[in-house]
Design an enzyme around this catalytic site. Structure first.
Site, short mmCIF file in Angstrom:
data_model
loop_
_atom_site.label_atom_id
_atom_site.label_comp_id
_atom_site.label_asym_id
_atom_site.label_seq_id
_atom_site.Cartn_x
_atom_site.Cartn_y
_atom_site.Cartn_z
N HIS A 191 0.81 -1.22 0.00
CA HIS A 191 0.00 0.00 0.00
C HIS A 191 0.84 1.27 0.00
O HIS A 191 0.45 2.29 -0.55
CB HIS A 191 -0.96 0.01 1.20
CG HIS A 191 -0.29 0.11 2.53
ND1 HIS A 191 0.42 -0.93 3.08
CD2 HIS A 191 -0.19 1.14 3.42
CE1 HIS A 191 0.92 -0.56 4.24
NE2 HIS A 191 0.56 0.69 4.48
N LYS A 195 5.89 5.53 -1.48
CA LYS A 195 6.82 6.30 -0.64
C LYS A 195 8.25 6.23 -1.15
O LYS A 195 9.13 6.90 -0.61
CB LYS A 195 6.75 5.81 0.81
CG LYS A 195 5.49 6.27 1.52
CD LYS A 195 5.47 5.86 2.99
CE LYS A 195 4.23 6.40 3.69
NZ LYS A 195 4.14 5.96 5.11
N HIS A 220 2.22 10.08 -2.28
CA HIS A 220 2.63 8.68 -2.38
C HIS A 220 1.52 7.71 -2.83
O HIS A 220 1.82 6.72 -3.51
CB HIS A 220 3.28 8.21 -1.06
CG HIS A 220 2.34 7.80 0.02
ND1 HIS A 220 1.90 8.67 0.99
CD2 HIS A 220 1.76 6.60 0.31
CE1 HIS A 220 1.11 8.03 1.83
NE2 HIS A 220 1.00 6.78 1.43
N HIS A 244 -6.01 4.34 0.50
CA HIS A 244 -5.87 3.92 1.90
C HIS A 244 -5.69 5.10 2.84
O HIS A 244 -5.76 4.93 4.07
CB HIS A 244 -4.70 2.93 2.06
CG HIS A 244 -3.34 3.55 1.86
ND1 HIS A 244 -2.79 3.71 0.62
CD2 HIS A 244 -2.44 4.04 2.75
CE1 HIS A 244 -1.60 4.27 0.74
NE2 HIS A 244 -1.36 4.48 2.03
N ASP A 273 -4.10 -0.10 9.56
CA ASP A 273 -2.90 0.75 9.51
C ASP A 273 -2.88 1.67 10.74
O ASP A 273 -1.84 1.86 11.39
CB ASP A 273 -2.92 1.58 8.23
CG ASP A 273 -1.58 2.23 7.92
OD1 ASP A 273 -0.61 1.97 8.65
OD2 ASP A 273 -1.51 2.99 6.94
#
Length: 338
Positions: A191, A195, A220, A244, A273
């Site tokens: 996910h 980054k 990202h 997300h 998360d």
């Protein structure tokens, strides 16, 4: 075997008639294929467990476990569902073929079989299998890249694997199908792959990000989507990668989606998360206890940040200790900057 030699494809043939097995073996070996044999579905499943073949040719009607039931069991597992199968049968009625197609049989071959037809179908399915293997190799590179990105930050050690495990368990709990559970499992790992575009000075900053730095961080999800979009096999995972960071009240990014407009798998990964961020040590915070984490999650849910129904199920699972990773295991990890 030197690097210029190509490994022979391995084909598992399954039939309760010895003469059919020998005819198939002779035909396939004459074409350079390696052959494994089983006399019924039970033996076939045992053989596959020991060594996955590149293709399976199976009779339909056999003792102990017939061809359809055997293939059905293989299709239930992510490890074996992509093995191509040819169904050998003397039955050509519509009902049997529909049943075989429903469970995922790739092709049919009549008994007695025609040698040329057999070899043609085998070659075609093995070619398709090679394309699938290439996709799996590419996926492996993507997942390795995601884990390498995670490795840049010692404070997120094991984060992706935990999200994958938490997410898959929650997805199964709420009744998602196997395809979506698999997407959630993969999404937990990749996910944050976008980054890779975020500089270490921002990614590893111990304090609060400036507005400009936060804008860079917010790119990202889109970067990650663009990295994975060419991989058609990762299409079910793309909503997780892109969304997300969206929030139930529309305050997230990159598209400010709200409520059920946020795809369910993305909402799910967002919640697990949050939980993992709460229970682990970060440069800017301590690791919260389970009770503290639940209280924080409840407060933020009341503030309309998270899907309330999904959060309720997740918290019930936490309280019931339905996750393998315990708080004591996670908090025992030593976090040290390299």
């Amino acid at each position: 075997m030197n690097s210029s030699e190509k490994k022979a494809a391995e084909i598992l043939i399954v039939d309760d008639q010895e003469i059919i097995l020998r005819l198939l073996e002779e035909t396939l070996k004459s074409e350079g294929y390696a052959v494994l044999m089983a006399s019924n579905g039970v033996e076939a499943l045992e053989a596959v467990e020991k060594k996955k073949p590149d293709l399976i040719i199976t009779d339909m009607l056999m003792p102990k476990l017939n061809g359809c039931d055997m293939v059905s069991k293989l299709k239930e597992s992510a490890d074996t569902r992509l093995i191509p199968t040819i169904m050998l049968t003397g039955l050509f009625d519509f009902e049997h073929k529909v049943r075989a197609l429903e469970i995922g049989v790739d092709d049919f071959l009549g008994k007695p079989f025609n040698r040329i037809e057999l070899i043609t179908k085998v070659r075609a399915l093995l070619k398709t299998k090679s394309y699938i293997d290439q996709l799996e190799d590419a996926e492996t590179v993507i997942f390795s890249l995601a884990l390498a990105i995670e490795g840049r930050d010692p404070y997120t050690n094991g984060h992706c694997q935990r999200l994958s495990e938490y997410g898959a368990k929650l997805a199964k709990k709420i009744g998602m199908d196997d395809l979506m559970i698999d997407a959630v499992r993969k999404g937990g790992v990749i996910h944050d792959i976008g980054k890779i575009s975020v500089p270490d000075a921002i990614l590893l900053k111990p304090g609060k990000l400036t507005e400009a730095e936060y804008e860079i961080m917010k790119t990202h999800p889109e970067v990650g989507e663009n990295i994975c979009k060419p991989m058609k096999s990762l299409t079910p995972v793309l909503p997780i990668i892109r969304w997300h960071q969206e929030r139930w009240d529309g305050s997230g990014y990159p598209d400010k989606l709200s409520g059920t407009a946020i795809p369910l798998p993305a909402r799910l990964i967002a919640i697990v998360d949050l939980y993992d961020a709460l229970i682990t040590v970060r440069p800017y915070k301590k690791a919260f206890s389970l009770q503290e984490s639940i209280e924080i999650m409840s407060k933020e849910t009341q503030e309309n940040k998270w899907d309330p129904n999904l959060m309720k199920v997740f918290q019930e699972m936490l309280i019931a200790n339905e996750f393998e990773k315990t708080l004591s295991e996670i908090n025992s990890i030593k976090y040290e900057h390299a």
